[in-house]
Design an enzyme around this catalytic site. Structure first.
Site, PDB file in Angstrom:
ATOM      1  N   HIS A 138      -8.278  -3.264  -6.305  1.00 30.60           N
ATOM      2  CA  HIS A 138      -8.297  -3.379  -4.838  1.00 30.60           C
ATOM      3  C   HIS A 138      -9.462  -2.550  -4.311  1.00 30.60           C
ATOM      4  CE1 HIS A 138      -7.124  -3.069  -0.642  1.00 30.60           C
ATOM      5  NE2 HIS A 138      -6.339  -4.106  -0.843  1.00 30.60           N
ATOM      6  N   LYS A 158       0.850  -1.212   0.000  1.00 30.88           N
ATOM      7  CA  LYS A 158       0.000   0.000   0.000  1.00 30.88           C
ATOM      8  C   LYS A 158       0.880   1.255   0.000  1.00 30.88           C
ATOM      9  CE  LYS A 158      -3.524  -2.663   2.298  1.00 30.88           C
ATOM     10  NZ  LYS A 158      -4.798  -2.701   2.950  1.00 30.88           N
ATOM     11  N   GLU A 178     -11.108 -10.655  -1.614  1.00 24.91           N
ATOM     12  CA  GLU A 178     -10.792  -9.941  -0.375  1.00 24.91           C
ATOM     13  C   GLU A 178     -12.070  -9.316   0.186  1.00 24.91           C
ATOM     14  OE1 GLU A 178      -6.455  -8.655  -0.245  1.00 24.91           O
ATOM     15  OE2 GLU A 178      -7.506  -7.101  -1.363  1.00 24.91           O
TER      16      GLU A 178
HETATM   17  C1  PEP Z   1      -5.026  -5.989   1.416  1.00 22.49           C
HETATM   18  O1  PEP Z   1      -5.083  -4.782   1.540  1.00 22.49           O
HETATM   19  O2  PEP Z   1      -4.972  -6.474   0.285  1.00 22.49           O
HETATM   20  C2  PEP Z   1      -5.023  -6.809   2.627  1.00 22.49           C
HETATM   21  C3  PEP Z   1      -5.332  -8.060   2.519  1.00 22.49           C
HETATM   22  O3  PEP Z   1      -4.694  -6.169   3.783  1.00 22.49           O
HETATM   23  P1  PEP Z   1      -4.512  -6.856   5.237  1.00 22.49           P
HETATM   24  O4  PEP Z   1      -3.750  -8.122   5.049  1.00 22.49           O
HETATM   25  O5  PEP Z   1      -3.780  -5.846   6.048  1.00 22.49           O
HETATM   26  O6  PEP Z   1      -5.898  -7.117   5.750  1.00 22.49           O
END
Ligand code: PEP
Length: 252
Positions: free
Chosen positions: A97, A11, A169
Site C-alpha cells: 500500500h 487502516k 491506487e
Molecule cells: C486505500 O487506502 O486503499 C483507499 C483506497 O482509501 P480511500 O478509499 O479512503 O481513498
C-alpha cells in the site's frame, strides 16, 4: 474467469470490539443482501484478525491483513509473520500500500519478499501499485507503474502470478475524495493487463483480478466497476461504514 473482488482496508481504525461489530454487520448484510458473485474481503488491523475471522460467514466474506513481515520468523520485534496471519484465519494480505511505501519506506525489494512469503504460505497477496500526483501530472504514470510491477511481481513464476490480485491506487486519489475518472482508471488497468499478457500470456492476463482504489464510494462505484478491465475495488474510508460498503459491493 477472473473474480470480482471488493476489499475493505480499515487502516489504523477501530478498536477490536468496534471492528468485530463492523465485521458482523458487514457479514450479515452480505449474507442477506450482497451480490453473490463478488468476493468480499475485510482488511483489518492485525489485532482484529482472529476475532473477525471467527464471527464472519466465511462462505461469503474473507479476512485480510494489511501488511506482513518480510521474514518468515525470528528476531524481528514487533513484526507479524505470514504464518501468524494464516493462523488467525485470514486468507489475503494487502502488500505495498502506498502508505506503507511512503511512511515506512517499504522498497520493491522488501515487497518482493513479502509477496513471495505470502504465496509460499498459500495466502493471496493484494499487491498495490500507483503513482503520486507529480508523476501523473508529468504524464509518466504508465512507466512508473510498469517499473513497480517489474521490480516487485514480474519475477514470479507464471503459476504464482496466477494467484495474485493487483490493486491500482493512484496516490492522489487515496483518501482525498478525488477519484480517478473511470476512463483514467480503465486506461491504467488495461495497460497493466497488457503488460501481464506480454510478460506472461493472454490467459494469465485475462484471469488476473485487477482492482481500482482511491476514494471509491457508493456514488462512483457503479461507473468504475462498469469498465471492462476493472474487477472491483480496494476501499478505504467507505469500508468503515457497513451500508456504504454493501452499496459498493452491490454496485456491479
Ligand atoms: C486505500 O487506502 O486503499 C483507499 C483506497 O482509501 P480511500 O478509499 O479512503 O481513498
Amino acid at each position: 474467469m477472473r473474480k470480482k473482488i471488493v476489499a475493505g482496508n480499515w487502516k489504523c481504525n477501530t478498536t477490536v470490539s468496534e471492528g468485530v461489530a463492523l465485521a458482523k454487520q458487514v457479514s450479515d448484510l452480505v449474507v442477506s443482501k450482497g451480490a453473490k458473485d463478488v468476493v468480499v474481503v475485510l482488511g483489518t488491523p492485525f489485532t482484529h484478525l482472529t476475532s473477525v475471522a471467527a464471527i464472519i460467514d466465511k462462505s461469503r466474506v474473507s479476512v485480510a491483513a494489511q501488511n506482513c513481515a518480510a521474514e518468515p520468523k525470528g528476531a524481528f520485534t514487533g513484526e507479524v509473520s505470514v504464518s501468524m496471519i494464516q493462523s488467525t484465519g485470514a486468507t489475503f494480505i494487502i502488500i505495498g500500500h502506498s502508505e506503507r511505501r511512503d511512511y515506512y519506506h517499504e522498497t520493491s525489494e522488501i515487497l518482493n519478499k513479502k509477496v513471495a512469503l505470502t504465496l509460499a504460505q498459500g495466502l493471496t497477496p493484494i499487491y498495490c501499485c500507483g503513482e503520486a500526483l507529480a508523476i501523473r501530472e508529468a504524464g509518466t504514470e504508465n512507466a512508473f507503474v510498469q517499473n513497480q510491477l517489474e521490480e516487485t511481481i514480474f519475477n514470479l513464476s507464471a503459476e504464482d502470478f496466477g494467484k495474485i490480485v493487483i490493486a491500482y491506487e493512484p496516490i492522489w486519489a487515496i483518501g482525498t475524495g478525488r477519484t480517478a475518472s473511470s476512463q483514467q482508471a480503465q486506461d491504467m488497468l488495461a495497460f497493466i493487463r497488457g503488460l501481464i499478457a506480454k510478460k506472461y500470456n493472454q490467459s494469465i492476463a485475462d484471469n488476473c483480478s485487477i482492482l481500482y482504489g482511491g476514494s471509491c464510494s457508493p456514488a462512483n462505484a457503479n461507473e468504475l466497476f462498469g469498465q471492462p478491465d476493472i474487477d472491483g475495488g480496494l476501499i478505504g474510508g467507505a469500508s468503515l461504514k457497513a451500508d456504504d460498503f454493501l452499496a459498493i459491493i452491490n454496485a456491479y
